[in-house]
Design a protein around this motif. Structure first.
Motif, PDB file in Angstrom:
ATOM      1  N   ILE A  16      48.548  46.475  21.782  1.00 49.45           N
ATOM      2  CA  ILE A  16      49.492  46.535  20.674  1.00 49.45           C
ATOM      3  C   ILE A  16      50.233  45.210  20.489  1.00 49.45           C
ATOM      4  CG2 ILE A  16      51.455  47.388  22.015  1.00 49.45           C
ATOM      5  CD1 ILE A  16      52.068  49.238  19.608  1.00 49.45           C
ATOM      6  N   LEU A  17      50.256  44.366  21.527  1.00 50.91           N
ATOM      7  CA  LEU A  17      50.971  43.088  21.451  1.00 50.91           C
ATOM      8  C   LEU A  17      50.054  41.887  21.267  1.00 50.91           C
ATOM      9  CD1 LEU A  17      53.685  43.458  24.261  1.00 50.91           C
ATOM     10  CD2 LEU A  17      53.894  43.949  21.817  1.00 50.91           C
ATOM     11  N   LEU A  18      48.862  41.933  21.846  1.00 56.07           N
ATOM     12  CA  LEU A  18      47.974  40.781  21.864  1.00 56.07           C
ATOM     13  C   LEU A  18      46.601  41.155  21.331  1.00 56.07           C
ATOM     14  CD1 LEU A  18      48.829  39.446  25.442  1.00 56.07           C
ATOM     15  CD2 LEU A  18      49.601  38.445  23.274  1.00 56.07           C
ATOM     16  N   GLU A  19      45.976  40.207  20.635  1.00 53.75           N
ATOM     17  CA  GLU A  19      44.609  40.402  20.180  1.00 53.75           C
ATOM     18  C   GLU A  19      43.848  39.086  20.328  1.00 53.75           C
ATOM     19  OE1 GLU A  19      44.931  41.675  16.160  1.00 53.75           O
ATOM     20  OE2 GLU A  19      45.367  39.676  15.367  1.00 53.75           O
ATOM     21  N   PRO A  20      42.521  39.146  20.375  1.00 52.03           N
ATOM     22  CA  PRO A  20      41.744  37.916  20.531  1.00 52.03           C
ATOM     23  C   PRO A  20      41.998  36.931  19.394  1.00 52.03           C
ATOM     24  CG  PRO A  20      40.387  39.835  20.981  1.00 52.03           C
ATOM     25  CD  PRO A  20      41.669  40.342  20.411  1.00 52.03           C
ATOM     26  N   ALA A  21      42.041  35.657  19.742  1.00 52.12           N
ATOM     27  CA  ALA A  21      42.234  34.638  18.717  1.00 52.12           C
ATOM     28  C   ALA A  21      41.040  34.551  17.782  1.00 52.12           C
ATOM     29  CB  ALA A  21      42.492  33.283  19.381  1.00 52.12           C
ATOM     30  N   ASP A  22      39.873  34.984  18.269  1.00 53.33           N
ATOM     31  CA  ASP A  22      38.658  34.904  17.462  1.00 53.33           C
ATOM     32  C   ASP A  22      37.795  36.128  17.745  1.00 53.33           C
ATOM     33  OD1 ASP A  22      36.563  34.096  15.872  1.00 53.33           O
ATOM     34  OD2 ASP A  22      35.758  32.676  17.339  1.00 53.33           O
ATOM     35  N   GLY A  23      37.774  37.083  16.818  1.00 54.03           N
ATOM     36  CA  GLY A  23      36.932  38.253  16.988  1.00 54.03           C
ATOM     37  C   GLY A  23      37.709  39.498  17.346  1.00 54.03           C
ATOM     38  N   ALA A  24      36.987  40.615  17.373  1.00 55.14           N
ATOM     39  CA  ALA A  24      37.622  41.909  17.601  1.00 55.14           C
ATOM     40  C   ALA A  24      37.893  42.170  19.072  1.00 55.14           C
ATOM     41  CB  ALA A  24      36.746  43.015  17.027  1.00 55.14           C
ATOM     42  N   ASP A  25      37.054  41.626  19.953  1.00 55.07           N
ATOM     43  CA  ASP A  25      37.204  41.814  21.394  1.00 55.07           C
ATOM     44  C   ASP A  25      37.010  40.472  22.088  1.00 55.07           C
ATOM     45  OD1 ASP A  25      37.533  44.696  21.475  1.00 55.07           O
ATOM     46  OD2 ASP A  25      35.407  44.834  20.954  1.00 55.07           O
ATOM     47  N   TRP A  26      37.370  40.441  23.372  1.00 58.07           N
ATOM     48  CA  TRP A  26      37.044  39.287  24.201  1.00 58.07           C
ATOM     49  C   TRP A  26      35.721  39.577  24.903  1.00 58.07           C
ATOM     50  CZ3 TRP A  26      42.376  40.889  24.699  1.00 58.07           C
ATOM     51  CH2 TRP A  26      43.305  39.972  24.169  1.00 58.07           C
ATOM     52  N   PRO A  27      34.619  38.936  24.552  1.00 53.93           N
ATOM     53  CA  PRO A  27      33.362  39.170  25.265  1.00 53.93           C
ATOM     54  C   PRO A  27      33.444  38.585  26.671  1.00 53.93           C
ATOM     55  CG  PRO A  27      33.107  37.397  23.661  1.00 53.93           C
ATOM     56  CD  PRO A  27      34.477  37.971  23.452  1.00 53.93           C
ATOM     57  N   LEU A  28      32.999  39.336  27.668  1.00 50.93           N
ATOM     58  CA  LEU A  28      33.030  38.882  29.055  1.00 50.93           C
ATOM     59  C   LEU A  28      31.619  38.631  29.575  1.00 50.93           C
ATOM     60  CD1 LEU A  28      35.781  41.298  30.447  1.00 50.93           C
ATOM     61  CD2 LEU A  28      36.075  38.989  29.529  1.00 50.93           C
ATOM     62  N   ASP A  29      30.762  39.649  29.504  1.00 51.77           N
ATOM     63  CA  ASP A  29      29.344  39.532  29.863  1.00 51.77           C
ATOM     64  C   ASP A  29      29.166  38.846  31.211  1.00 51.77           C
ATOM     65  OD1 ASP A  29      26.630  39.908  29.587  1.00 51.77           O
ATOM     66  OD2 ASP A  29      26.333  38.063  28.409  1.00 51.77           O
ATOM     67  N   LEU A  30      29.779  39.442  32.237  1.00 50.56           N
ATOM     68  CA  LEU A  30      29.704  38.874  33.579  1.00 50.56           C
ATOM     69  C   LEU A  30      29.186  39.921  34.547  1.00 50.56           C
ATOM     70  CD1 LEU A  30      30.404  36.502  35.537  1.00 50.56           C
ATOM     71  CD2 LEU A  30      32.627  37.627  35.846  1.00 50.56           C
ATOM     72  N   ASP A  31      28.189  39.554  35.348  1.00 46.09           N
ATOM     73  CA  ASP A  31      27.677  40.423  36.408  1.00 46.09           C
ATOM     74  C   ASP A  31      28.243  39.952  37.742  1.00 46.09           C
ATOM     75  OD1 ASP A  31      26.014  42.119  34.822  1.00 46.09           O
ATOM     76  OD2 ASP A  31      24.583  40.468  34.648  1.00 46.09           O
ATOM     77  N   VAL A  32      28.708  40.911  38.540  1.00 47.67           N
ATOM     78  CA  VAL A  32      29.400  40.606  39.787  1.00 47.67           C
ATOM     79  C   VAL A  32      28.795  41.447  40.904  1.00 47.67           C
ATOM     80  CG1 VAL A  32      31.641  40.534  40.949  1.00 47.67           C
ATOM     81  CG2 VAL A  32      31.523  40.227  38.469  1.00 47.67           C
ATOM     82  N   ALA A  33      28.632  40.837  42.072  1.00 45.03           N
ATOM     83  CA  ALA A  33      28.174  41.558  43.264  1.00 45.03           C
ATOM     84  C   ALA A  33      28.972  41.068  44.461  1.00 45.03           C
ATOM     85  CB  ALA A  33      26.682  41.325  43.487  1.00 45.03           C
ATOM     86  N   PRO A  34      29.120  41.914  45.481  1.00 39.67           N
ATOM     87  CA  PRO A  34      29.806  41.465  46.692  1.00 39.67           C
ATOM     88  C   PRO A  34      29.162  40.202  47.250  1.00 39.67           C
ATOM     89  CG  PRO A  34      29.472  43.826  46.758  1.00 39.67           C
ATOM     90  CD  PRO A  34      28.698  43.321  45.576  1.00 39.67           C
ATOM     91  N   GLY A  35      29.992  39.276  47.689  1.00 37.56           N
ATOM     92  CA  GLY A  35      29.497  38.019  48.211  1.00 37.56           C
ATOM     93  C   GLY A  35      29.434  36.914  47.185  1.00 37.56           C
ATOM     94  N   ASP A  36      29.552  37.241  45.898  1.00 37.78           N
ATOM     95  CA  ASP A  36      29.602  36.208  44.865  1.00 37.78           C
ATOM     96  C   ASP A  36      30.893  35.410  44.975  1.00 37.78           C
ATOM     97  OD1 ASP A  36      27.208  37.141  43.925  1.00 37.78           O
ATOM     98  OD2 ASP A  36      28.027  38.069  42.098  1.00 37.78           O
ATOM     99  N   GLY A  37      30.894  34.234  44.392  1.00 33.02           N
ATOM    100  CA  GLY A  37      32.107  33.438  44.341  1.00 33.02           C
ATOM    101  C   GLY A  37      33.062  33.965  43.288  1.00 33.02           C
ATOM    102  N   PRO A  38      34.352  33.626  43.399  1.00 28.74           N
ATOM    103  CA  PRO A  38      35.327  34.073  42.396  1.00 28.74           C
ATOM    104  C   PRO A  38      35.052  33.426  41.038  1.00 28.74           C
ATOM    105  CG  PRO A  38      36.322  32.482  43.891  1.00 28.74           C
ATOM    106  CD  PRO A  38      34.968  32.792  44.452  1.00 28.74           C
ATOM    107  N   ALA A  39      35.505  34.100  40.007  1.00 30.14           N
ATOM    108  CA  ALA A  39      35.338  33.596  38.643  1.00 30.14           C
ATOM    109  C   ALA A  39      36.634  33.815  37.876  1.00 30.14           C
ATOM    110  CB  ALA A  39      34.182  34.310  37.936  1.00 30.14           C
ATOM    111  N   THR A  40      36.903  32.926  36.938  1.00 33.07           N
ATOM    112  CA  THR A  40      38.070  33.057  36.066  1.00 33.07           C
ATOM    113  C   THR A  40      37.598  33.068  34.618  1.00 33.07           C
ATOM    114  OG1 THR A  40      39.541  31.936  37.637  1.00 33.07           O
ATOM    115  CG2 THR A  40      40.263  32.051  35.345  1.00 33.07           C
ATOM    116  N   LEU A  41      37.952  34.114  33.907  1.00 35.30           N
ATOM    117  CA  LEU A  41      37.597  34.258  32.501  1.00 35.30           C
ATOM    118  C   LEU A  41      38.855  34.062  31.657  1.00 35.30           C
ATOM    119  CD1 LEU A  41      35.413  37.468  32.884  1.00 35.30           C
ATOM    120  CD2 LEU A  41      34.613  35.098  32.803  1.00 35.30           C
ATOM    121  N   THR A  42      38.786  33.208  30.658  1.00 34.03           N
ATOM    122  CA  THR A  42      39.949  32.908  29.826  1.00 34.03           C
ATOM    123  C   THR A  42      39.941  33.770  28.571  1.00 34.03           C
ATOM    124  OG1 THR A  42      40.007  30.629  30.628  1.00 34.03           O
ATOM    125  CG2 THR A  42      41.195  31.108  28.595  1.00 34.03           C
ATOM    126  N   LEU A  43      41.051  34.445  28.332  1.00 33.32           N
ATOM    127  CA  LEU A  43      41.216  35.286  27.144  1.00 33.32           C
ATOM    128  C   LEU A  43      42.186  34.586  26.203  1.00 33.32           C
ATOM    129  CD1 LEU A  43      41.684  38.754  28.923  1.00 33.32           C
ATOM    130  CD2 LEU A  43      39.557  37.523  28.410  1.00 33.32           C
TER     131      LEU A  43
END
Length: 332
Positions: A243-270
């Motif tokens: 209700i307060l924030l929405e994507p600057a471009d588009g209806a959603d923030w696409p992430l499309d990230l696959d994660v498994a134990p043992g992977d390195g950390p990742a930072t996704l910017t919204l």
């Protein structure tokens, strides 16, 4: 008063108004779990909840959640006095097999004739997979003569709160076996005035390979997928606006990230902009700083988890909205 001090004072006042909603009578929380199927026939009356409490020995018993309870993981025990004389509830104890332990209200309360009182209780840890949900509420009541009695019943759950919580809890447990999702405490802002953009950092921290959530110990293999076939993997699909924030471009923030134990950390910017620009949006906010992330576990559950903002991030978001939307600030 300086402009900076005025901004801080205004934000403080807004925050006090926002958190004061915790004392308001409960209204049903909006679920982020998958919606229940809608009947296909023309008669939709079957989808309307029966909001009447279960009445036992003059007391109407029900359970509810209001919006402030949602993130705080609380439940409201709703107690209605159906008699013509005031009573005092001196104790209330709630249990359900989906939680590890029973919980009790911390203080007594008077319930005048014909009125309803709400007793908040903190929910215990979840049991997953969730067993059959058969809640029980025991209320100790004292009347004007000093006579005390216990009333035990299965309380009404008119909005399906317990089923929703079980679904969300067990999705959270499954996700946490693979990775921790959190928002950075720091909000980066670029641009000025109405063109400013806020950049939230969604941090994904996979669990070390071989560490399980059940025992906290280590093993030689990664946590198994819910299906039992191979290691658990997690797919982050997208994040949705609030209700307060929405994507600057588009209806959603696409992430499309696959994660498994043992992977390195990742930072996704919204990259976010205000979803609406009025002070009431902040003053009435209960969920606007929770970011809904839709995800799926391979061979397991799928759904939406809400990632909360820490206090520093929430304050930074409110300050960004005030600055970007041009809320009036006294000069001086």
């Amino acid at each position: 008063m300086s402009a900076r001090a005025a901004v801080l004072a205004a934000l403080t006042a807004v925050l006090l108004v926002a958190v004061s909603g915790c004392s308001n009578p409960p209204s049903p929380a909006v679920s982020t779990a998958p919606a229940a199927p809608t009947p296909t026939g023309s008669d939709t009356s079957a989808t309307a909840p029966d909001t009447a409490p279960v009445v036992v020995d003059g007391l109407g018993l029900a359970i509810l959640q209001n919006r402030p309870d949602y993130g705080a993981r609380r439940l409201q025990l709703s107690i209605t006095n159906e008699t013509d004389a005031s009573v005092t509830v001196t104790a209330a104890r709630f249990s359900s097999p989906q939680f590890t332990t029973p919980v009790a209200a911390e203080k007594s309360t008077d319930v005048p004739a014909g009125l309803t009182r709400y007793l908040p209780v903190a929910l215990p840890d979840a049991v997953c997979p969730a067993p059959a949900i058969v809640p029980e509420l025991t209320v100790t009541v004292t009347d004007a003569t000093g006579a005390s009695r216990d009333i035990t019943a299965r309380p009404a759950d008119p909005f399906g709160v317990l089923d929703r919580i079980a679904t969300e809890d067990c999705l959270d447990v499954a996700v946490s076996a693979v990775a921790t999702l959190r928002l950075s405490d720091t909000l980066r802002v670029t641009g000025d005035g109405p063109d400013a953009v806020a950049h939230l950092a969604l941090i994904v921290e996979p669990r070390p390979k071989g560490v399980t959530t059940d025992t906290g110990g280590a093993s030689d293999t990664a946590p198994a997928a819910p299906s039992g076939n191979g290691p658990a993997t997690l797919h982050l699909d997208h994040a949705a606006s609030t209700i307060l924030l929405e994507p600057a471009d588009g209806a959603d923030w696409p992430l499309d990230l696959d994660v498994a134990p043992g992977d390195g950390p990742a930072t996704l910017t919204l990259d976010a902009v205000p979803a609406r620009c009025d002070p009431h949006a902040i003053a009435e906010d209960k969920r606007g700083t929770f970011i809904p992330v839709t995800l799926e576990l391979a061979g397991g559950p799928a759904g939406t988890v809400s990632i909360p903002s820490s206090d520093p991030l929430r304050l930074a978001i409110y300050a960004y909205l005030a600055s970007t939307c041009g809320f009036a600030v006294p000069n001086g």
